[in-house]
Design an enzyme around this catalytic site. Sequence first.
Site, mmCIF file in Angstrom:
data_model
loop_
_atom_site.group_PDB
_atom_site.id
_atom_site.type_symbol
_atom_site.label_atom_id
_atom_site.label_comp_id
_atom_site.label_asym_id
_atom_site.label_seq_id
_atom_site.Cartn_x
_atom_site.Cartn_y
_atom_site.Cartn_z
ATOM 1 N N GLU A 77 -1.335 -0.224 -9.961
ATOM 2 C CA GLU A 77 -2.763 0.343 -10.640
ATOM 3 C C GLU A 77 -3.138 -0.636 -11.648
ATOM 4 O OE1 GLU A 77 -4.164 4.378 -10.458
ATOM 5 O OE2 GLU A 77 -2.549 4.856 -9.020
ATOM 6 N N GLY A 78 -2.759 -2.069 -11.530
ATOM 7 C CA GLY A 78 -3.283 -3.184 -12.455
ATOM 8 C C GLY A 78 -2.137 -3.409 -13.292
ATOM 9 N N ILE A 133 0.835 -1.094 -0.102
ATOM 10 C CA ILE A 133 0.083 0.041 0.052
ATOM 11 C C ILE A 133 0.718 1.397 -0.153
ATOM 12 C CG2 ILE A 133 -1.854 1.189 1.125
ATOM 13 C CD1 ILE A 133 -2.562 -1.485 0.282
ATOM 14 N N THR A 134 1.033 2.032 -1.159
ATOM 15 C CA THR A 134 1.531 3.244 -1.077
ATOM 16 C C THR A 134 0.893 3.990 -0.052
ATOM 17 O OG1 THR A 134 1.687 2.928 -3.281
ATOM 18 C CG2 THR A 134 2.089 5.296 -2.435
ATOM 19 N N ARG A 146 29.207 12.609 -26.142
ATOM 20 C CA ARG A 146 30.087 11.671 -26.108
ATOM 21 C C ARG A 146 30.573 11.488 -27.307
ATOM 22 N NH1 ARG A 146 33.375 8.502 -23.002
ATOM 23 N NH2 ARG A 146 33.154 6.255 -23.877
ATOM 24 N N GLY A 153 28.325 2.234 -20.035
ATOM 25 C CA GLY A 153 28.838 2.169 -18.769
ATOM 26 C C GLY A 153 28.176 3.254 -17.842
HETATM 27 N N1 COS Z 1 -16.628 0.076 -13.927
HETATM 28 C C1 COS Z 1 -17.781 -0.206 -13.282
HETATM 29 N N2 COS Z 1 -18.084 -1.517 -13.127
HETATM 30 C C2 COS Z 1 -17.248 -2.512 -13.501
HETATM 31 C C3 COS Z 1 -15.858 -2.029 -14.101
HETATM 32 C C4 COS Z 1 -15.655 -0.657 -14.175
HETATM 33 N N3 COS Z 1 -14.515 -0.153 -14.680
HETATM 34 N N4 COS Z 1 -15.214 -3.141 -14.253
HETATM 35 C C5 COS Z 1 -16.036 -4.338 -13.870
HETATM 36 N N5 COS Z 1 -17.330 -3.731 -13.480
HETATM 37 C C6 COS Z 1 -18.160 -4.682 -13.009
HETATM 38 C C7 COS Z 1 -18.645 -5.477 -14.078
HETATM 39 O O1 COS Z 1 -19.811 -5.020 -14.843
HETATM 40 C C8 COS Z 1 -19.358 -6.788 -13.168
HETATM 41 O O2 COS Z 1 -20.593 -6.313 -12.751
HETATM 42 P P1 COS Z 1 -21.884 -7.086 -13.369
HETATM 43 O O3 COS Z 1 -21.715 -8.499 -12.717
HETATM 44 O O4 COS Z 1 -23.147 -6.569 -12.585
HETATM 45 O O5 COS Z 1 -22.330 -6.703 -14.736
HETATM 46 C C9 COS Z 1 -18.479 -6.576 -11.908
HETATM 47 O O6 COS Z 1 -17.814 -5.581 -11.833
HETATM 48 C C10 COS Z 1 -17.409 -7.860 -11.656
HETATM 49 O O7 COS Z 1 -16.542 -7.595 -13.026
HETATM 50 P P2 COS Z 1 -15.747 -8.625 -13.801
HETATM 51 O O8 COS Z 1 -16.491 -9.775 -13.871
HETATM 52 O O9 COS Z 1 -14.865 -7.972 -14.886
HETATM 53 O O10 COS Z 1 -14.494 -8.894 -12.406
HETATM 54 P P3 COS Z 1 -13.349 -9.757 -12.391
HETATM 55 O O11 COS Z 1 -13.318 -10.403 -11.162
HETATM 56 O O12 COS Z 1 -13.220 -10.475 -13.838
HETATM 57 O O13 COS Z 1 -12.028 -8.696 -12.556
HETATM 58 C C11 COS Z 1 -10.545 -7.369 -13.587
HETATM 59 C C12 COS Z 1 -11.625 -7.734 -13.614
HETATM 60 C C13 COS Z 1 -9.213 -8.130 -13.558
HETATM 61 C C14 COS Z 1 -10.299 -6.109 -14.839
HETATM 62 C C15 COS Z 1 -10.257 -6.487 -12.025
HETATM 63 O O14 COS Z 1 -10.389 -7.087 -11.027
HETATM 64 C C16 COS Z 1 -8.846 -5.632 -12.088
HETATM 65 O O15 COS Z 1 -9.170 -4.366 -12.696
HETATM 66 N N6 COS Z 1 -8.111 -6.065 -11.419
HETATM 67 C C17 COS Z 1 -6.845 -5.236 -11.286
HETATM 68 C C18 COS Z 1 -6.746 -4.856 -9.853
HETATM 69 C C19 COS Z 1 -5.813 -3.494 -9.821
HETATM 70 O O16 COS Z 1 -5.607 -2.637 -10.498
HETATM 71 N N7 COS Z 1 -5.135 -3.725 -8.610
HETATM 72 C C20 COS Z 1 -4.060 -2.838 -8.411
HETATM 73 C C21 COS Z 1 -4.205 -2.368 -7.035
HETATM 74 S S1 COS Z 1 -4.474 -0.654 -6.689
HETATM 75 S S2 COS Z 1 -2.464 0.030 -6.766
#
Ligand code: COS
Length: 380
Positions: free
Chosen positions: A363-364, A157-158, A268, A340
């Site tokens: 952030e993903g 966590i930042t 250089r 170097g």
């Molecule tokens: N905005 C609004 N709703 C969203 C959304 C968005 N950007 N993305 C997904 N949803 C909704 C979907 O529509 C779904 O809802 P419904 O079933 O009601 O339609 C629900 O959320 C679940 O979505 P999904 O099935 O796509 O979820 P997954 O578990 O497959 O996850 C990813 C999708 C992998 C894209 C997501 O978990 C993700 O972004 N992970 C990375 C997280 C991240 O960035 N971590 C870094 C930490 S912060 S530094």
Amino acid sequence: MISFQLTDEQKAMQTVAREFTEKEIIPIAAEYDEREEIPWHVVKKAHEIGLMNMSVPEEYGGQGIDALTAAIVSEEMAYGCLGINGTYGANELALAPILIAATEEQKMRFLPDFCATPKLAAFGLTEPDAGSDVANIQTTAVLDGDHYVLNGNKCFITNGGVAGIYTIFASVDRSKGFKGLTAFVVPADTPGLSGGKKEKKLGDRASHVGEVILQDVRVPVENRLGKEGDGFKIAMQTLDTTRPGVGAAAVGVARRAFEEARKYSMQRVQFGKPIAANQAIQFMLADMAMKIDAARLLVWRSAQYLTLDKQVSMEGAMAKCFAGDVAMSVTVDAVQIMGGSGYMRDYPVEKLMRDAKILQIYEGTNQVQRMVIARHILKP
Ligand code: COS
């Protein structure tokens, strides 16, 4: 009509950020990278001149700067140091859930007081078993009268451990998967919340990344954002709004590496001529310049969509992913051009290369960004 001209206000903000970077960030960036510490005096100055809490509207004590202007500012500050930019950039991430999902009363309760002084915020989403797979969050929130009791561990966590306020994601019912996730605002002085291990990192070292431990943390019901079960969507919407800013920071890192390599290649001399006279170096520099411009255009498009309140999931993912990959490849090439010298700590490019890696992860991951993009382009 598409215009690539910045407004006078955007140019003015760019100048403020550029001068701040030159005067306050660049001179101390290497030192704080070595010390692996936040330069608190820089945080204080950034706050003083209005470069913190940019996305928070003025009525809640922030700067109320639109997303495109904020992206321009982030590029400038990350040009100086990604870790320092990320330290107060994390406020934008941590406060976004409040801007997205809080009631008017909650916004007034949390934001003006927080924004009045140079405090940091932390976004408490990631856990040991919930990185890309956010739905697998193990932290629990159990209702007990007019409070929720939170238990769990957050990692990577930042500002975790040094923040004044946390947005924490926990599950009210683990059997419901993503539908159980719920978001809470937790002030740092809430009993039971503590910072754990501070991480030692490859790069991005002027930022503080650590564990956050939640042990029987009692959070009043009025600190819940949205309804029970809204947490997953709030987290996703948050990341939609912040990924353009990560892309902008990546452009800043890449631009700095490019400029350092360009300058070096013209000075250089080897085999009786500057190394920039060699086509091998020219082609590398040309590719670097081309990629940086392309990345900036994707970042600006996604930031402009945000400013216009348009859906930005795919565009933000494209900007973050492309710009992060560009930062990685451009910094690696900058080290290569400088040989170097590039590898030594006397020059800034080895730090830029270490810093760039996190842009493909936080952030993903860039694999998650590609998942988001693929889901959009494959929609029926
Ligand atoms: N905005 C609004 N709703 C969203 C959304 C968005 N950007 N993305 C997904 N949803 C909704 C979907 O529509 C779904 O809802 P419904 O079933 O009601 O339609 C629900 O959320 C679940 O979505 P999904 O099935 O796509 O979820 P997954 O578990 O497959 O996850 C990813 C999708 C992998 C894209 C997501 O978990 C993700 O972004 N992970 C990375 C997280 C991240 O960035 N971590 C870094 C930490 S912060 S530094």
